[in-house]
Enzyme design. Structure first.
Site, mmCIF file in Angstrom:
data_model
loop_
_atom_site.group_PDB
_atom_site.id
_atom_site.type_symbol
_atom_site.label_atom_id
_atom_site.label_comp_id
_atom_site.label_asym_id
_atom_site.label_seq_id
_atom_site.Cartn_x
_atom_site.Cartn_y
_atom_site.Cartn_z
ATOM 1 N N ASP A 1 16.383 -10.959 4.581
ATOM 2 C CA ASP A 1 16.413 -10.603 3.157
ATOM 3 C C ASP A 1 17.231 -9.352 2.894
ATOM 4 O O ASP A 1 17.603 -8.628 3.819
ATOM 5 C CB ASP A 1 14.975 -10.436 2.619
ATOM 6 N N ASN B 1 0.231 -8.473 1.724
ATOM 7 C CA ASN B 1 -0.229 -9.549 0.828
ATOM 8 C C ASN B 1 0.073 -10.938 1.412
ATOM 9 O O ASN B 1 -0.026 -11.937 0.708
ATOM 10 C CB ASN B 1 0.415 -9.413 -0.559
ATOM 11 N N HIS C 1 3.026 -11.944 2.673
ATOM 12 C CA HIS C 1 4.398 -12.452 2.522
ATOM 13 C C HIS C 1 5.146 -12.466 3.853
ATOM 14 O O HIS C 1 4.838 -11.710 4.771
ATOM 15 C CB HIS C 1 5.179 -11.711 1.424
ATOM 16 N N GLU D 1 6.886 -13.953 -1.719
ATOM 17 C CA GLU D 1 5.623 -13.428 -2.216
ATOM 18 C C GLU D 1 4.628 -14.567 -2.469
ATOM 19 O O GLU D 1 5.022 -15.736 -2.572
ATOM 20 C CB GLU D 1 5.878 -12.669 -3.530
HETATM 21 C C1 GLP Z 1 9.216 -5.979 3.904
HETATM 22 C C2 GLP Z 1 10.095 -7.052 4.510
HETATM 23 C C3 GLP Z 1 9.300 -8.021 5.320
HETATM 24 C C4 GLP Z 1 8.398 -7.247 6.275
HETATM 25 C C5 GLP Z 1 7.436 -6.403 5.519
HETATM 26 C C6 GLP Z 1 6.449 -5.649 6.387
HETATM 27 O O1 GLP Z 1 8.560 -6.391 2.764
HETATM 28 N N1 GLP Z 1 10.861 -7.785 3.557
HETATM 29 O O2 GLP Z 1 10.164 -8.855 6.035
HETATM 30 O O3 GLP Z 1 7.679 -8.155 7.057
HETATM 31 O O4 GLP Z 1 8.239 -5.486 4.816
HETATM 32 O O5 GLP Z 1 6.940 -4.389 6.651
HETATM 33 P P1 GLP Z 1 6.278 -3.274 7.530
HETATM 34 O O6 GLP Z 1 6.586 -3.640 8.935
HETATM 35 O O7 GLP Z 1 6.990 -2.016 7.112
HETATM 36 O O8 GLP Z 1 4.831 -3.259 7.237
#
Ligand code: GLP
Length: 255
Positions: free
Chosen positions: A67, A136, A138, A143
């Site tokens: 993304d 959440n 995702h 989402e």
């Molecule tokens: C972002 C990314 C996700 C990732 C998530 C968790 O939202 N788009 O791909 O899995 O963060 O991130 P963290 O590892 O900082 O908790």
């Protein structure tokens, strides 16, 4: 799903890095699906250590990131392009022309999303997809309520996601509202998935993903349908699992 519960965050990152390195050793031309976020920083650090030791080469690999924020160009300090350069690309031998992310500053983000999906298909789809887990539920930026068959497209970020990611931006209001993300259908086409979740903030989402009903209200739960999915957790993220003893019987020490 193969559930590996490791002692701590470092141990979980080491396990995930090992799975990626093994895949690259077996198939140096692997198409990697890469992720961003705090969890991945340690995974990439461990991959760089292996690369420097000569045990992990990316020279023939291709990568597609999950993304990118809409509106952020590659040189923006908070773009996922910059994140990937800082945490992985600048330190390993992955060819620049084979490292792909959606272009967040494309004039037409939806057209860019469709181009990106087509590029993944043209590359033969993802061989190994690395995923983090949103608090959440995702995956990527899919989402809750995302179609479980979705392809790469523009998504509106949940308020909780913008709050969770605000720590990467100077001001909370700077977090973009939109992102281009691979779809859940795109992710499901990957031949292998490795999801990493660390810390108590992921425990509830991890339990819903592994033991809850498959539902768009927890997008990661769709991985229950994937034939070759490994989930790597630390003890804190595994805290909410009802069947934790069972997983630990099958894979003592998360191995
Ligand atoms: C972002 C990314 C996700 C990732 C998530 C968790 O939202 N788009 O791909 O899995 O963060 O991130 P963290 O590892 O900082 O908790």
């Amino acid at each position: 799903m193969r559930i590996l519960v490791r002692t701590d965050a470092g141990d979980a990152a080491e396990c995930a890095a090992g799975l990626i390195a093994e895949r690259l050793a077996r198939d140096p031309k692997t198409v990697l699906g890469l992720a961003t976020g705090g969890t991945m920083e340690e995974v990439y650090r461990r991959l760089i250590v292996r690369h420097r030791a000569g045990t992990c080469r990316f020279a023939e690999a291709t990568s597609f990131n999950l993304d990118e924020y809409v509106g952020l160009g590659a040189e923006h300090p908070c773009s996922y392009w910059r994140y990937m350069r800082e945490h992985l690309f600048d330190h390993v031998d992955l060819a620049a022309e084979r490292a792909h992310l959606p272009r967040g500053d494309a004039a037409d983000p939806q057209a860019e999303a469709e181009r990106y999906e087509a590029a993944i298909v043209a590359a033969g789809d993802i061989g190994l997809q690395l995923l983090g887990l949103g608090p959440n539920g995702h995956i990527g930026f899919n989402e809750p309520s995302s179609s479980l068959a979705s392809l790469t497209r523009v998504k509106t970020l949940a308020r909780s996601t913008r709050e969770a990611n605000a720590r990467f931006f100077a001001r909370a209001e700077d977090v973009p509202r939109l992102a281009i993300t691979m779809g859940i259908g795109t992710i499901l086409r990957a031949r292998e998935v490795v999801l990493v979740a660390i810390g108590p903030g992921k425990a509830e989402a991890a339990a819903r993903m592994i033991e809850g009903a498959v539902s768009a209200s927890c997008p990661a739960s769709v991985l229950q349908f994937h034939r070759h999915c490994t989930v790597v957790l630390d003890r804190a993220a595994a805290e909410g699992l009802a069947l934790r003893d069972y997983y630990e019987d099958i894979h003592p020490g998360g191995c």
